[in-house]
Scaffold this active site. Structure first.
Site, PDB file in Angstrom:
ATOM      1  N   ALA A   1      -5.716  35.525  17.430  1.00 35.24           N
ATOM      2  CA  ALA A   1      -4.442  36.225  17.238  1.00 35.24           C
ATOM      3  C   ALA A   1      -3.485  35.805  18.350  1.00 35.24           C
ATOM      4  O   ALA A   1      -3.890  35.151  19.321  1.00 35.24           O
ATOM      5  CB  ALA A   1      -4.655  37.739  17.286  1.00 35.24           C
ATOM      6  N   LYS A   2      -2.246  36.158  18.216  1.00 32.32           N
ATOM      7  CA  LYS A   2      -1.283  35.957  19.299  1.00 32.32           C
ATOM      8  C   LYS A   2      -0.112  36.890  19.055  1.00 32.32           C
ATOM      9  O   LYS A   2       0.148  37.288  17.915  1.00 32.32           O
ATOM     10  CB  LYS A   2      -0.785  34.507  19.315  1.00 32.32           C
ATOM     11  CG  LYS A   2      -0.267  34.067  20.669  1.00 32.32           C
ATOM     12  CD  LYS A   2      -1.391  33.694  21.621  1.00 32.32           C
ATOM     13  CE  LYS A   2      -0.869  33.257  22.970  1.00 32.32           C
ATOM     14  NZ  LYS A   2      -1.939  32.644  23.791  1.00 32.32           N
TER      15      LYS A   2
END
Ligand code: NAD
Length: 417
Positions: A106-107
């Protein structure tokens, strides 16, 4: 010379496709693994110190959850875009799989200029952003960490905001926290230390002792500034460093500890005594054995790749080299330690931090260091072996390993419903 795409997500997909071709991934699996699972875009209204209200745009992208909860940093930068966050999220999926830790990728990011905001404005923006993304994060779901222009304090605000929302303290919701708040010893240095382990192994491959090597480091933050110091402590001569305002060069070598003091005092590495001023572009072309891009994406591109004079490029940053530049470096025999391997020390110690938080049992620093070294060396040699087996560079080899692992997890889980 042909114009190359600098869109980070297009680049991430090209890197994925190259490995998918090599391992003969079928079209269905390819489509699943190319597509981010969730993309959340939020508006972040923030009260500024002068009484006005500004609305920032924030993002959280979960690329893949096949192997476990999503994991990835949060970036504050004026140029953050959804496509950049999607690319960074997918690189996290492949990075976690490369070092074989049980996470997806994720980011997150907020398009803002943190250098022009006060601490209280940053706190209010962070808390509102944390509240907006709290619908998808959590210790078993998605665990943020620091990235460019966010730090342990940012993580403490997110942990507090999330904890207030659910009514109890959730240490494991973020990593990279202050040590007094469930952070791990050794986390602050982990990205740099992991990169150092890779550089040591890469030096052994090209038969160049690190003690006798020269290095240039672009970016003097958590990753680059710390790595410059560790390289210096290992006996390498650090001839050039830079930050967003420019770079400094000294053929005799710079003392990164003194450069850090200068930057703390003046706000930049520029102007360090006894050094020559260079630009960030010139830093990449400095004659040295080890070049460390440790700032932002798209630094080594088709246009300048032919002028890189280093023998090793160790990617502490995410996405610093475009596919076109990668090809040029490979043709010229440069040994590239790809980002998804080179900077994986950060997420590896984040994993240790999360494991400690979930158990409520904390390790001492030597134990963190020993485990990190074990994970990084194993990953480096897994990738090196794959590179020799398939006759490809280290980047494609890392993707072959990572994509294979995520595809296998997806296959055995099966397609719901
Ligand atoms: P940071 O905010 O601590 O430092 C960023 C540094 O880059 C600063 O010195 C800044 O002045 C410099 N910089 C900014 N723009 C620049 C430009 N245009 N040219 C040259 N220098 C510039 O950030 P960080 O955490 O060290 O992250 C740096 C890179 O490392 C990013 O690509 C990030 O995704 C990657 N990374 C960080 C971690 C981590 O644990 N912090 C982990 C993995 C990867």
């Amino acid at each position: 010379m042909a114009q190359e795409s600098l869109n980070p997500f297009e680049i991430a997909l090209r890197q994925f496709d190259e490995a998918a071709d090599k391992i003969g991934l079928d079209d269905g699996m390819r489509a699943v693994l190319r597509t981010p699972k969730r993309q959340l875009v939020v508006s972040v209204p923030t009260l500024m110190d002068d009484g006005s209200v500004r609305v920032f745009e924030g993002y959280r992208v979960q690329h893949n959850l096949a192997r476990g909860p999503a994991k990835g940093g949060i970036r504050y930068h004026p140029k953050v875009t959804l496509d950049e966050v999607k690319a960074l999220a997918s690189w996290m999926t492949w990075k976690c799989a490369t070092v074989n830790i049980p996470y997806g990728g994720a980011k997150g990011g907020v398009a803002c200029d943190p250098k022009k905001m006060s601490r209280s404005e940053l706190e209010r923006m962070t808390r509102r952003y944390a509240s907006e993304i709290s619908i998808i994060i959590g210790p078993d779901r998605d665990i943020p960490a620091p990235d460019v222009y966010t730090d342990a304090q940012t993580m403490a605000w997110i942990m507090d905001t999330y904890s207030m929302t659910i009514g109890h303290s959730a240490l494991g919701v973020v990593t990279g926290k202050p040590v007094g708040l469930g952070g791990s010893l050794g986390r602050a240095e982990a990205t740099a230390r992991g990169a150092l382990f890779c550089i040591r192994e890469a030096c052994a491959v090209i038969k160049k002792p690190l003690r006798a090597a020269t290095a240039a480091v672009q970016g003097f933050g958590n990753a680059g500034g710390t790595l410059a110091r560790l390289l210096h402590e290992d006996g390498a001569r650090v001839v050039a460093v830079s930050d967003s305002r420019g770079g400094v060069y000294s053929a005799r070598g710079l003392d990164p500890g003194q450069v850090r003091e200068h930057k703390t005092r003046t706000g930049s590495v520029v102007g360090f005594k006894g050094s020559e001023r260079i630009t960030n572009e010139e830093l990449l072309e400095v004659k040295c054995d080890i070049l460390v891009p440790a700032a932002l994406e798209n630094q080594i591109v088709l246009k300048n790749a032919g002028r890189v004079r280093a023998r090793i490029v160790a990617e502490a940053a995410n996405g610093p080299t475009t596919p076109g530049a990668d090809r040029v470096l490979r043709e010229r025999g440069v040994f590239v330690v790809p980002d998804i391997l080179c900077n994986a020390g950060g997420v590896t110690v984040s994993y240790f931090e999360w494991a400690q938080d979930m158990q409520g049992f904390f390790w001492d620093e030597p134990e963190v260091g020993r485990e990190l070294e074990k994970f990084m060396k194993r990953a480096f040699h897994d990738v090196l072996a794959a590179s020799r087996r398939h006759g490809v560079g280290m980047r494609v080899a890392a993707y072959i390993l990572a994509v294979g692992r995520v595809a296998e997890a997806t296959r055995v889980r099966g397609l719901f419903p």
